[in-house]
Motif scaffolding. Sequence first.
Motif, mmCIF file in Angstrom:
data_model
loop_
_atom_site.group_PDB
_atom_site.id
_atom_site.type_symbol
_atom_site.label_atom_id
_atom_site.label_comp_id
_atom_site.label_asym_id
_atom_site.label_seq_id
_atom_site.Cartn_x
_atom_site.Cartn_y
_atom_site.Cartn_z
ATOM 1 N N VAL A 148 0.866 -1.168 0.000
ATOM 2 C CA VAL A 148 0.000 0.000 0.000
ATOM 3 C C VAL A 148 0.904 1.218 0.000
ATOM 4 C CG1 VAL A 148 -1.805 1.251 1.249
ATOM 5 C CG2 VAL A 148 -1.792 -1.243 1.239
ATOM 6 N N PHE A 149 0.897 1.942 -1.107
ATOM 7 C CA PHE A 149 1.796 3.073 -1.299
ATOM 8 C C PHE A 149 3.248 2.649 -1.091
ATOM 9 C CE2 PHE A 149 -2.219 5.044 0.214
ATOM 10 C CZ PHE A 149 -2.570 5.651 -0.978
ATOM 11 N N GLY A 150 3.543 1.408 -1.490
ATOM 12 C CA GLY A 150 4.895 0.882 -1.395
ATOM 13 C C GLY A 150 5.245 0.240 -0.068
ATOM 14 N N VAL A 151 4.435 0.473 0.967
ATOM 15 C CA VAL A 151 4.696 -0.109 2.279
ATOM 16 C C VAL A 151 4.298 -1.581 2.239
ATOM 17 C CG1 VAL A 151 4.117 -0.049 4.735
ATOM 18 C CG2 VAL A 151 4.344 2.083 3.435
ATOM 19 N N GLY A 152 5.196 -2.446 2.620
ATOM 20 C CA GLY A 152 4.923 -3.882 2.609
ATOM 21 C C GLY A 152 5.088 -4.503 1.234
ATOM 22 N N ALA A 153 5.693 -3.772 0.317
ATOM 23 C CA ALA A 153 5.888 -4.286 -1.039
ATOM 24 C C ALA A 153 6.802 -5.500 -1.008
ATOM 25 C CB ALA A 153 6.477 -3.203 -1.928
ATOM 26 N N LYS A 154 6.466 -6.460 -1.855
ATOM 27 C CA LYS A 154 7.259 -7.683 -1.980
ATOM 28 C C LYS A 154 7.435 -7.940 -3.469
ATOM 29 C CE LYS A 154 6.851 -12.597 -1.191
ATOM 30 N NZ LYS A 154 5.927 -13.661 -0.838
ATOM 31 N N PRO A 155 8.669 -8.011 -3.943
ATOM 32 C CA PRO A 155 8.887 -8.227 -5.382
ATOM 33 C C PRO A 155 8.475 -9.640 -5.805
ATOM 34 C CG PRO A 155 10.969 -8.287 -4.222
ATOM 35 C CD PRO A 155 9.925 -7.904 -3.210
ATOM 36 N N ALA A 156 8.145 -9.773 -7.068
ATOM 37 C CA ALA A 156 7.811 -11.083 -7.623
ATOM 38 C C ALA A 156 9.051 -11.963 -7.608
ATOM 39 C CB ALA A 156 7.293 -10.924 -9.049
ATOM 40 N N ASP A 157 8.836 -13.245 -7.411
ATOM 41 C CA ASP A 157 9.931 -14.217 -7.366
ATOM 42 C C ASP A 157 9.702 -15.223 -8.489
ATOM 43 O OD1 ASP A 157 11.748 -16.242 -6.833
ATOM 44 O OD2 ASP A 157 11.394 -16.222 -4.666
ATOM 45 N N ALA A 158 10.359 -14.998 -9.620
ATOM 46 C CA ALA A 158 10.158 -15.835 -10.803
ATOM 47 C C ALA A 158 10.532 -17.293 -10.545
ATOM 48 C CB ALA A 158 10.955 -15.283 -11.980
ATOM 49 N N ALA A 159 11.592 -17.533 -9.786
ATOM 50 C CA ALA A 159 12.013 -18.913 -9.503
ATOM 51 C C ALA A 159 10.973 -19.629 -8.643
ATOM 52 C CB ALA A 159 13.370 -18.923 -8.814
ATOM 53 N N ALA A 160 10.467 -18.958 -7.615
ATOM 54 C CA ALA A 160 9.437 -19.556 -6.762
ATOM 55 C C ALA A 160 8.156 -19.775 -7.557
ATOM 56 C CB ALA A 160 9.168 -18.664 -5.552
ATOM 57 N N PHE A 161 7.833 -18.843 -8.439
ATOM 58 C CA PHE A 161 6.646 -18.986 -9.286
ATOM 59 C C PHE A 161 6.783 -20.233 -10.156
ATOM 60 C CE2 PHE A 161 3.977 -18.478 -12.954
ATOM 61 C CZ PHE A 161 2.842 -17.832 -12.482
ATOM 62 N N ALA A 162 7.927 -20.371 -10.815
ATOM 63 C CA ALA A 162 8.144 -21.516 -11.712
ATOM 64 C C ALA A 162 8.090 -22.833 -10.944
ATOM 65 C CB ALA A 162 9.483 -21.369 -12.429
ATOM 66 N N ALA A 163 8.678 -22.875 -9.753
ATOM 67 C CA ALA A 163 8.669 -24.098 -8.946
ATOM 68 C C ALA A 163 7.252 -24.458 -8.505
ATOM 69 C CB ALA A 163 9.580 -23.936 -7.732
ATOM 70 N N ALA A 164 6.481 -23.463 -8.075
ATOM 71 C CA ALA A 164 5.112 -23.715 -7.634
ATOM 72 C C ALA A 164 4.221 -24.118 -8.807
ATOM 73 C CB ALA A 164 4.551 -22.479 -6.934
ATOM 74 N N GLU A 165 4.423 -23.479 -9.948
ATOM 75 C CA GLU A 165 3.663 -23.834 -11.154
ATOM 76 C C GLU A 165 3.968 -25.277 -11.563
ATOM 77 O OE1 GLU A 165 2.979 -22.245 -15.736
ATOM 78 O OE2 GLU A 165 4.772 -21.619 -14.634
ATOM 79 N N LYS A 166 5.230 -25.634 -11.517
ATOM 80 C CA LYS A 166 5.642 -27.001 -11.879
ATOM 81 C C LYS A 166 5.020 -28.012 -10.914
ATOM 82 C CE LYS A 166 9.756 -29.799 -12.718
ATOM 83 N NZ LYS A 166 11.220 -29.837 -12.702
ATOM 84 N N ALA A 167 4.990 -27.686 -9.620
ATOM 85 C CA ALA A 167 4.399 -28.579 -8.621
ATOM 86 C C ALA A 167 2.899 -28.756 -8.880
ATOM 87 C CB ALA A 167 4.642 -28.027 -7.226
ATOM 88 N N LEU A 168 2.215 -27.668 -9.186
ATOM 89 C CA LEU A 168 0.782 -27.747 -9.477
ATOM 90 C C LEU A 168 0.522 -28.595 -10.711
ATOM 91 C CD1 LEU A 168 -2.159 -26.950 -8.993
ATOM 92 C CD2 LEU A 168 -1.713 -24.850 -10.283
ATOM 93 N N MET A 169 1.273 -28.367 -11.757
ATOM 94 C CA MET A 169 1.050 -29.114 -12.998
ATOM 95 C C MET A 169 1.409 -30.596 -12.811
ATOM 96 S SD MET A 169 -0.448 -26.765 -14.509
ATOM 97 C CE MET A 169 -0.958 -27.730 -15.892
ATOM 98 N N ALA A 170 2.335 -30.896 -11.925
ATOM 99 C CA ALA A 170 2.678 -32.288 -11.625
ATOM 100 C C ALA A 170 1.501 -32.999 -10.953
ATOM 101 C CB ALA A 170 3.925 -32.362 -10.757
ATOM 102 N N VAL A 171 0.821 -32.287 -10.049
ATOM 103 C CA VAL A 171 -0.351 -32.870 -9.383
ATOM 104 C C VAL A 171 -1.456 -33.120 -10.410
ATOM 105 C CG1 VAL A 171 -2.195 -32.436 -7.702
ATOM 106 C CG2 VAL A 171 0.161 -31.840 -7.144
#
Length: 186
Positions: A159-182
């Motif tokens: 909110v107005f930059g407070v608590g901002a968290k950048p995207a994590d492409a590696a974590a995204f790819a790992a989680a996507e791969k885990a979902l598609m494996a299921v």
Amino acid sequence: MTIRPGLLALTLLLTLSGQAQAYSYAAAGKEPLIDAREALLGAATDGKDASATLSEIADELTYLEQHHKVELQGPLAAAIKGKDASATAALLNRAYKAEIERRLEGASQNLGDYQTAKVLVVKSKRFLDLILPSLDEGDRKAAEQALAKVLDAIGNPGVFGVGAKPADAAAFAAAEKALMAVLAPL
């Protein structure tokens, strides 16, 4: 002096209503494959003609067949004509799996645009929710956890930059791969 408090209240009301719209994460919109589910399953159960419903979703099925290498239209028509509700449900799950894959690919390509990525992940959840009842308990939990990790990996602008968290492409790819494996057995 009495005009200023009224003007302040009006300004505050307009500002808050504008912010509510700006932060709307609803994934509203028509999803023809979801909308057609009940009609197709009903047609397969009752042996009714579903050609009109199939023609309404032909574009979506064609796209999935071409881009995600799944055969859907012919087998779906045959399953409905053969009054095979379980085969119809399985084919719809296969289509939903391809839609999840499609939406997550789009989210992955838009990790720099939080709003777009979030909407795509939320839309993929709508498809996953339809698949979950056909999975066993362990796979259901694993799929839900993987999608939660996908959502977490897109980051957060804060909110107005407070608590901002950048995207994590590696974590995204790992989680996507885990979902598609299921979902792979579908």
